[in-house]
Scaffold this motif. Structure first.
Motif, mmCIF file in Angstrom:
data_model
loop_
_atom_site.group_PDB
_atom_site.id
_atom_site.type_symbol
_atom_site.label_atom_id
_atom_site.label_comp_id
_atom_site.label_asym_id
_atom_site.label_seq_id
_atom_site.Cartn_x
_atom_site.Cartn_y
_atom_site.Cartn_z
ATOM 1 N N LEU A 197 0.695 -1.283 -0.117
ATOM 2 C CA LEU A 197 -0.086 0.056 -0.103
ATOM 3 C C LEU A 197 0.956 1.293 -0.137
ATOM 4 O O LEU A 197 0.668 2.295 -0.786
ATOM 5 C CB LEU A 197 -0.889 -0.029 1.073
ATOM 6 C CG LEU A 197 -2.000 1.306 1.439
ATOM 7 C CD1 LEU A 197 -2.885 0.637 2.327
ATOM 8 C CD2 LEU A 197 -1.295 2.476 1.837
ATOM 9 N N ASN A 198 1.952 1.273 0.903
ATOM 10 C CA ASN A 198 2.760 2.386 1.193
ATOM 11 C C ASN A 198 3.548 2.641 -0.210
ATOM 12 O O ASN A 198 3.782 3.915 -0.594
ATOM 13 C CB ASN A 198 3.643 2.330 2.243
ATOM 14 C CG ASN A 198 2.550 2.897 3.541
ATOM 15 O OD1 ASN A 198 1.674 3.656 3.378
ATOM 16 N ND2 ASN A 198 3.041 2.011 4.631
ATOM 17 N N PHE A 199 4.112 1.444 -0.642
ATOM 18 C CA PHE A 199 4.957 1.775 -2.111
ATOM 19 C C PHE A 199 4.321 2.383 -2.965
ATOM 20 O O PHE A 199 4.636 3.185 -3.757
ATOM 21 C CB PHE A 199 5.379 0.367 -2.457
ATOM 22 C CG PHE A 199 6.033 0.209 -3.763
ATOM 23 C CD1 PHE A 199 7.514 0.922 -3.775
ATOM 24 C CD2 PHE A 199 5.350 -0.152 -4.970
ATOM 25 C CE1 PHE A 199 8.068 0.851 -5.070
ATOM 26 C CE2 PHE A 199 5.993 0.075 -6.085
ATOM 27 C CZ PHE A 199 7.251 0.327 -6.291
ATOM 28 N N ILE A 200 2.825 1.568 -3.345
ATOM 29 C CA ILE A 200 2.342 2.149 -4.641
ATOM 30 C C ILE A 200 1.852 3.746 -4.060
ATOM 31 O O ILE A 200 1.918 4.705 -4.896
ATOM 32 C CB ILE A 200 1.002 1.307 -4.691
ATOM 33 C CG1 ILE A 200 1.311 0.186 -5.245
ATOM 34 C CG2 ILE A 200 0.046 2.046 -5.632
ATOM 35 C CD1 ILE A 200 0.130 -0.843 -5.175
ATOM 36 N N ARG A 201 1.319 4.008 -2.947
ATOM 37 C CA ARG A 201 0.734 5.157 -2.695
ATOM 38 C C ARG A 201 1.874 6.366 -2.791
ATOM 39 O O ARG A 201 1.703 7.438 -3.305
ATOM 40 C CB ARG A 201 0.303 5.353 -1.060
ATOM 41 C CG ARG A 201 -0.162 6.514 -0.448
ATOM 42 C CD ARG A 201 -0.593 6.543 0.870
ATOM 43 N NE ARG A 201 -0.704 7.817 1.373
ATOM 44 C CZ ARG A 201 -0.497 8.337 2.833
ATOM 45 N NH1 ARG A 201 -0.518 7.282 3.560
ATOM 46 N NH2 ARG A 201 -0.654 9.397 3.303
ATOM 47 N N PHE A 202 3.000 6.038 -2.160
ATOM 48 C CA PHE A 202 4.184 7.031 -1.977
ATOM 49 C C PHE A 202 4.908 7.093 -3.469
ATOM 50 O O PHE A 202 5.460 8.272 -3.744
ATOM 51 C CB PHE A 202 5.136 6.915 -0.976
ATOM 52 C CG PHE A 202 4.406 7.360 0.426
ATOM 53 C CD1 PHE A 202 4.330 8.805 0.815
ATOM 54 C CD2 PHE A 202 3.871 6.580 1.240
ATOM 55 C CE1 PHE A 202 3.645 9.021 1.745
ATOM 56 C CE2 PHE A 202 3.281 6.851 2.346
ATOM 57 C CZ PHE A 202 3.012 8.398 2.832
ATOM 58 N N PHE A 203 5.066 5.941 -4.053
ATOM 59 C CA PHE A 203 5.711 5.984 -5.404
ATOM 60 C C PHE A 203 5.038 6.774 -6.404
ATOM 61 O O PHE A 203 5.523 7.772 -6.971
ATOM 62 C CB PHE A 203 6.173 4.559 -5.944
ATOM 63 C CG PHE A 203 6.892 4.641 -7.142
ATOM 64 C CD1 PHE A 203 8.118 4.832 -7.375
ATOM 65 C CD2 PHE A 203 5.968 4.442 -8.408
ATOM 66 C CE1 PHE A 203 8.891 4.923 -8.466
ATOM 67 C CE2 PHE A 203 6.878 4.174 -9.602
ATOM 68 C CZ PHE A 203 8.193 4.616 -9.747
ATOM 69 N N LEU A 209 11.359 0.692 0.347
ATOM 70 C CA LEU A 209 10.522 -0.212 0.625
ATOM 71 C C LEU A 209 10.416 -1.717 0.130
ATOM 72 O O LEU A 209 9.873 -2.746 0.262
ATOM 73 C CB LEU A 209 8.929 0.116 0.619
ATOM 74 C CG LEU A 209 8.269 0.810 1.670
ATOM 75 C CD1 LEU A 209 7.003 1.663 1.306
ATOM 76 C CD2 LEU A 209 8.097 0.219 3.001
ATOM 77 N N LEU A 210 11.205 -1.438 -1.198
ATOM 78 C CA LEU A 210 11.203 -2.510 -2.261
ATOM 79 C C LEU A 210 11.873 -3.812 -1.466
ATOM 80 O O LEU A 210 11.352 -4.923 -1.713
ATOM 81 C CB LEU A 210 11.868 -1.982 -3.530
ATOM 82 C CG LEU A 210 10.790 -1.349 -4.435
ATOM 83 C CD1 LEU A 210 11.624 -1.077 -5.854
ATOM 84 C CD2 LEU A 210 9.952 -2.496 -4.954
ATOM 85 N N PRO A 211 13.059 -3.661 -0.676
ATOM 86 C CA PRO A 211 13.798 -4.814 -0.218
ATOM 87 C C PRO A 211 12.609 -5.465 0.565
ATOM 88 O O PRO A 211 12.698 -6.578 0.794
ATOM 89 C CB PRO A 211 14.851 -4.333 0.275
ATOM 90 C CG PRO A 211 15.384 -2.598 -0.484
ATOM 91 C CD PRO A 211 13.864 -2.349 -0.809
ATOM 92 N N ILE A 212 12.005 -4.793 1.560
ATOM 93 C CA ILE A 212 11.010 -5.533 2.458
ATOM 94 C C ILE A 212 9.985 -6.233 1.639
ATOM 95 O O ILE A 212 9.678 -7.425 2.019
ATOM 96 C CB ILE A 212 10.455 -4.325 3.361
ATOM 97 C CG1 ILE A 212 11.409 -3.674 4.095
ATOM 98 C CG2 ILE A 212 9.386 -5.160 4.288
ATOM 99 C CD1 ILE A 212 10.957 -2.480 4.819
ATOM 100 N N ILE A 213 9.588 -5.560 0.722
ATOM 101 C CA ILE A 213 8.367 -6.509 -0.092
ATOM 102 C C ILE A 213 8.936 -7.706 -0.902
ATOM 103 O O ILE A 213 8.388 -8.518 -0.907
ATOM 104 C CB ILE A 213 7.997 -5.463 -1.136
ATOM 105 C CG1 ILE A 213 7.216 -4.203 -0.547
ATOM 106 C CG2 ILE A 213 6.796 -6.011 -2.161
ATOM 107 C CD1 ILE A 213 6.627 -3.091 -1.351
#
Length: 303
Positions: A34-40, A194-198
């Protein structure tokens, strides 16, 4: 002035709806996704304005600036916003999350003491103590729900604290740049981190149920993209004091939204705790204004 108030009202409505919409996505979209999409994509929406600001103000970002922007992005996107969404998912109470998160101005005063060397006077300390007392009033009766609920509360508090740190770091950066530049680039950097966590947790990056697409679009385009832009645009037509009213009105409006759209009950504890938190924030902000007046008398600005 009227135009500025209109922009701030738009911001208030979008910001106050975050927890309500975020709760509807619980179980459908992973908080990190959610946060990746939202902030990217939110960062991309603000990017053309940020680039124009860089060109108009002839600002060149140094390696140190880029490092600091990346750090701001980590604090806000990776830590604060992830903790907020995780807290919403665990507690399952949008109004509770909104009230606790809206206490973040209390922690701005504390972090500003260490990051910006701002004075931490007795009024600020009293305001913070009162505000923290209000946070406890909001959730203490629900502690019997269980360990998971307590974990959710702690995540929400951590989210408010780190958002206060993010605000202070952003203030430091914008002293030599602009808020739009800071937010656009820090949003993009934060989403990248956030990508490495995902990937490590093997979460989906873009895949989601059809019914999650509209809420995700709303959070990305309106809450993260448009609302941040209207907030800073509103501040250009009004005072910083008018802008700070968002933090006073957000928990109230968010609780009303949660009651209307999610049928959440607004308890006496939530109302009382919110009022105490707002009192604490008011004392802290009043202390800031008073400190500024004292400083201006001691060091008058020369024309």
């Amino acid at each position: 002035m009227e135009k500025g108030i209109l922009y701030l009202m738009i911001t208030l409505i979008f910001f106050s709806s975050y927890e309500v919409v975020g709760k509807t996505l619980a179980g459908m979209v992973n908080p990190y996704q959610l946060n990746f999409i939202r902030f990217f994509f939110g960062g991309l929406i603000l990017l053309p304005i940020a680039i124009k600001n860089l060109q108009d103000k002839k600002i060149k970002l140094s390696k140190r600036d880029i490092f600091f922007l990346a750090l701001i992005g980590i604090v806000n996107v990776v830590i604060s916003m992830s903790c907020l969404q995780l807290g919403i998912n665990i507690t399952k109470k949008a109004s509770l999350a909104a009230v606790i998160f809206s206490s973040n101005p209390l922690f701005v005063a504390l972090s500003a003491h260490f990051i910006l060397n701002e004075r931490l006077n007795i009024r600020k300390i009293i305001g913070m103590i009162i505000g923290i007392g209000g946070i406890v009033i909001v959730f203490y009766k629900d502690l019997i729900i269980g360990k998971d609920f307590i974990k959710g509360i702690l995540l929400l508090i951590l989210s408010a604290i780190t958002y206060g740190v993010y605000t202070t770091m952003g203030k430091k950066f914008t002293q030599r740049s602009s808020s739009i530049i800071m937010n656009s680039f820090s949003f993009l950097f934060g989403s990248i981190f956030l990508l490495p966590i995902i990937l490590l947790k093997r979460f989906s990056l873009f895949s989601m149920p059809l019914k999650a697409i509209f809420p995700m679009f709303y959070l990305t385009f309106f809450v993260t993209g448009i609302a941040y832009y209207t907030y800073f645009l509103g501040l250009t037509y009004t005072s910083a004091g008018a802008g700070s009213m968002i933090f006073f009105l957000k928990p109230i409006l968010a609780s009303i939204f949660a009651s209307i759209f999610l049928s959440e009950k607004i308890s006496i504890n939530l109302i009382l705790g919110t009022l105490v938190i707002l009192l604490g924030i008011g004392i802290v902000q009043f202390a800031d204004k008073k400190s500024l007046k004292i400083l201006s008398k001691e060091h008058p600005v020369k024309p």
